[in-house]
Design an enzyme around this catalytic site. Structure first.
Site, PDB file in Angstrom:
ATOM      1  N   HIS B 512      -0.974  -0.269  10.335  1.00  0.00           N
ATOM      2  CA  HIS B 512      -0.520   0.577   9.236  1.00  0.00           C
ATOM      3  C   HIS B 512      -0.890   0.005   7.867  1.00  0.00           C
ATOM      4  CE1 HIS B 512       2.734   1.290  12.510  1.00  0.00           C
ATOM      5  NE2 HIS B 512       1.621   1.904  12.797  1.00  0.00           N
ATOM      6  N   ILE B 513      -2.181  -0.158   7.630  1.00  0.00           N
ATOM      7  CA  ILE B 513      -2.672  -0.540   6.305  1.00  0.00           C
ATOM      8  C   ILE B 513      -2.732   0.723   5.458  1.00  0.00           C
ATOM      9  CG2 ILE B 513      -4.780  -1.247   5.082  1.00  0.00           C
ATOM     10  CD1 ILE B 513      -3.671  -3.684   6.134  1.00  0.00           C
TER      11      ILE B 513
END
Lengths: 221, 583
Positions: B512-513
């Protein structure tokens, strides 16, 4: 042409399976006096003996059950190194190469094949013939090296990965830990088996899906 | 370079948001859509023999090949970056469906406060030292405005769960801290595994509010409003990093591809890597790309949509010199700012019973939000926002499960003594995990690396990213609370992990960048407007995690899909009728 190298392994682990050489031709394993000769893809026979002996010290056969030799961990490692992973086909390998901090992971230039070649040489050509205590002493001396860490990780992988990758022969590893294999459904079991073991005879992926499954290391590029 | 026939819309990336845009546009208009996907073509049918932990979960065969392209990382603008040479803290997907094929399918809504985080923090903590370099922003769209699109995305995927807040009424057994839902979940929660149930009862008896993790893997057979029918989950445990063998998990190849692939107005070209967005005088003109044989093409288009993964959306705009790169020294420029990851940690524990952790589903489990958001912060301890604690039973293969040994049992890490201890404790261990929202900071951002290049010779994207004391306070809290719950479960607590002294790329945290082309209410501080349209290039649209101004504790996919529905409505109902800037 390179001479084909073989390694002798116990037959218990290899119930009439086909082993594929690096060139891709199938060789049917023949049982003779409880042992078979397995064609090697990456190691030469002497290297394979050293790695086999080292894996057997990491995961030995003892009164808790069979170990790395019985599961053919050496075949697993040989196939992985011969395949694309061993040649760093999926790792970023452009320079410049610089040392960095541990948080940046392995930054070295050497690929797994090169790490193994150097590591095996360092263990010594006589390693397999040493007394077990002397073998342990040599392994303790390299415990902190990247080679040993790979060897330890690969021993576990060769014990407990699907037999399509060459190890876990006869599902020995999965029997040891009570893993049933990649079964398609636990819908009726997941809310019943609470705090008790789910005892099922292990099945490999090929047995579950009923057809040949090709590992990444065996795929044509 | 071959110049192709112009199309109405070109979409970069054939993942969840790109295919959702393609599906909405081709279903509701007669416009032509071409999707360019850099990875291999995939169909839903190819996962039937994919239950192999080594190839998929260890060798990561569904992920982007780092030999072709990776990213570089450094901890501060003073340091020089090094390439991430092998996978670690996150795992970008590739190929049709993208990361939407191998996700765990946890389908959270973000809390209402996340969409107005800057205002919320200013109201609650005026003058806080902790917030000095925090660049949190309001999205320019509220939870209430997004609610119906959340529900649309939940119905499309068939999310299984239990509401904890129905139109403002708290409902016991659901997440009572969530924002109000207009409707109950499309499907009831999953079955429960043993550890998940132990966590649930212990958390409840401790006065917390456990709820079933919302999951886009079906708890039973379901037909969605698009007419797609899928079978219910079998709890085989091969979800995260795998494609679902039976299609119970929501994936672009089973939900979206079947709706578009036969259409004359739709084409998906796999193995085609977009290299630049072409633009002139404030308008995008199309893209250039290279196919898998090395041929170069120009694809002119009236509208360009960037729907690739976070890092690639940002990198493409930087490479195309489209937008003003962010400069941390002056805090000027919008492209590349507000880079966030997610704050993760875990607590391992041991029970003297068989847990059968190989059974499960990516989204099976229970969680508590009692320490999330604004619910239990302690400004005196340096903590303004927390996160969720979860007990997941996501299906653990034998390679991931083997070798967990309680502290004090043995010092050996190989040999007979180690083997016996590992066998004795096998399948008697699991972990409570933590995910918290990551504040954006002035010093964390993305730009192009000056040294390292991809297989074409184009610069890699560079991440300048490190943790601060606030993230350490988040995981310290998580480890303290998680260990307490584990002990109350009757477990022996083993090793725990927080974010540590420095950001590490060596172990998996989450994919989850977020950030880099963020959404906001003003063009001075954001790249896209609240419709997902580029502020200065009105025929350029961006979807996915790169548009998130900050991360939340929940997993981001559902919010990406809700935002994509919103973008599709704005494009189809407003932009196509009157092309121009919408905000």
């Amino acid at each position: 042409m390179k001479r084909r190298e073989f390694l002798t392994v116990p037959v218990k682990g290899l119930g009439g399976v086909l082993i594929y050489s690096l060139a891709g031709e199938a060789i049917r394993v023949q049982a003779q006096d409880g042992v078979v000769r397995v064609p090697l893809r990456f190691f030469n026979e002497a290297e394979a003996r050293t790695v086999q002996a080292a894996c057997a010290r990491i995961f030995p056969a003892d009164d808790s059950g069979p170990g790395a030799t019985e599961a053919n961990v050496i075949v697993y490692i040989d196939h992985q190194l011969a395949g694309p992973w061993g040649a760093d086909k999926h790792r970023y390998t452009k320079g410049p190469w610089v040392e960095s901090m541990p948080e940046h992971g392995y930054q070295g230039k050497e690929n797994p094949r090169e790490i193994y070649r150097a590591g095996v040489a360092k263990l010594g050509g006589d390693f397999a013939s040493l007394a077990l205590a002397a073998q342990d002493e040599r392994l303790r001396a390299i415990e902190k090296t990247l080679f040993f860490q790979l060897l330890r990780t690969h021993t576990i992988e060769g014990m407990f990965s699907d037999p399509l990758h060459g190890g876990n022969a006869g599902l020995i590893g999965w029997q040891l830990i009570g893993y049933p294999g990649p079964l398609m459904s636990y819908r009726d079991e997941i809310d019943k088996y609470h705090g008790m073991p789910f005892e099922a005879k292990p099945r490999s992926l090929e047995q579950v899906v009923g057809r040949k499954v090709v590992g990444w290391e065996d795929e044509k590029e | 370079m071959q110049r192709l026939k112009p199309v109405d819309v070109v979409i970069v990336g054939g993942g969840f948001t790109g295919l959702l845009m393609a599906k909405e546009i081709t279903a509701r208009t007669s416009r032509s859509v071409v999707v360019l996907e850099r990875g291999p073509a995939r169909t839903n049918g190819q996962y039937s023999a994919g239950m192999d932990e080594l190839d998929y979960a260890v060798r990561l065969r569904m992920m982007q090949n780092l030999a072709d392209e990776t990213l570089t990382h450094r901890h501060s603008a003073k340091a020089s970056a090094v390439p991430v040479r092998q996978y670690g803290s996150f795992q970008p997907g590739t190929g049709t469906g993208g990361a939407g094929e191998h996700w765990g399918a946890l389908s959270y809504r973000f809390g209402p406060d996340v969409f107005r985080l800057e205002s919320d923090l200013r109201e609650k903590h005026p003058g806080s030292k902790i917030l000095e370099n925090v660049t949190a922003q309001d999205w320019g769209v509220t939870y209430d405005e997004l609610e119906l699109n959340y529900y649309r995305a939940e119905r499309m995927m068939g999310v299984s769960g239990k509401a904890g807040n129905l139109r403002g009424q708290k409902v016991e057994g659901g997440n009572v801290f969530e924002g109000p839902r207009s409707q109950e979940f499309p499907l009831p929660p999953h079955k429960t595994s043993y550890v998940a149930d132990r966590f649930r009862t212990t958390a409840r008896d401790s006065g917390y509010h456990p709820y079933p993790v919302p999951s886009a893997t079906l708890s039973q057979t379901y037909k969605n409003p698009d007419g797609i029918t899928r079978a219910g989950c079998q709890y085989c445990g091969y979800c995260t990093r795998f494609g679902c063998m039976i299609g119970a998990k929501a994936q672009p190849t089973n939900l979206l591809l079947p709706l578009v692939e036969h259409k004359k107005t739709f084409a998906l070209r796999a193995g085609c890597q977009v290299r630049r967005v072409l633009h002139r005088d404030g308008m995008a003109e199309g893209v250039t790309y290279t196919d898998s044989a090395g041929n170069e093409f120009e694809q002119p288009a009236r509208v360009v949509i960037l729907s690739s993964w976070t890092l690639n959306n940002v990198r493409l705009l930087l490479l195309s010199k489209l937008g003003e790169p962010y400069d941390p020294a002056t805090a000027k420029g919008t492209l590349g700012r507000n880079l966030t990851h997610q704050v993760s940690g875990n607590v391992r524990f041991f029970l003297n019973e068989y847990l059968n952790t190989f059974m499960g589903a990516g989204g099976l489990g229970f969680a508590i939000d009692d320490f999330d958001g604004n619910n239990a912060f302690d400004p005196a301890a340096g903590l303004l926002r927390g996160g969720q604690l979860r007990m997941q039973a996501s299906g653990e293969g034998p390679l991931a499960a083997f070798g967990h040994i309680p502290p004090g049992e043995t010092k050996a890490v190989w040999g007979s003594e180690w083997k016996k201890a590992a066998l004795k404790w096998h399948d008697k261990s699991s972990q409570i995990s933590f995910e918290g929202g990551h504040f954006p900071y002035r010093q964390n951002y993305m730009d192009l690396d000056p040294t390292y290049t991809d297989k074409f010779g184009d610069p890699l994207i560079r991440l300048t990213l490190d943790w601060t004391d606030h993230e350490r306070a988040q995981t310290d809290m998580a480890i303290r609370v998680g260990s307490e719950i584990a002990r109350r479960m009757g477990a022996k607590v083993g090793a725990s992990r927080g974010v540590g002294a420095r950001y590490s790329v060596t172990y998996y945290q989450s994919t989850h960048i977020q950030g880099g082309t963020i959404m906001g209410a003003s063009p001075e501080r954001s790249v896209v407007n609240p419709c997902s349209q580029h502020w200065k290039t009105p025929n350029l649209w961006i979807t996915g995690g790169s548009t998130f101004p900050q991360s939340a504790s929940g997993n981001p996919t559902l919010t990406m899909l809700a935002m994509t529905y919103r973008a599709a409505d704005a494009m189809i109902d407003r932009y196509f009728k009157h092309p121009g800037a919408l905000a």
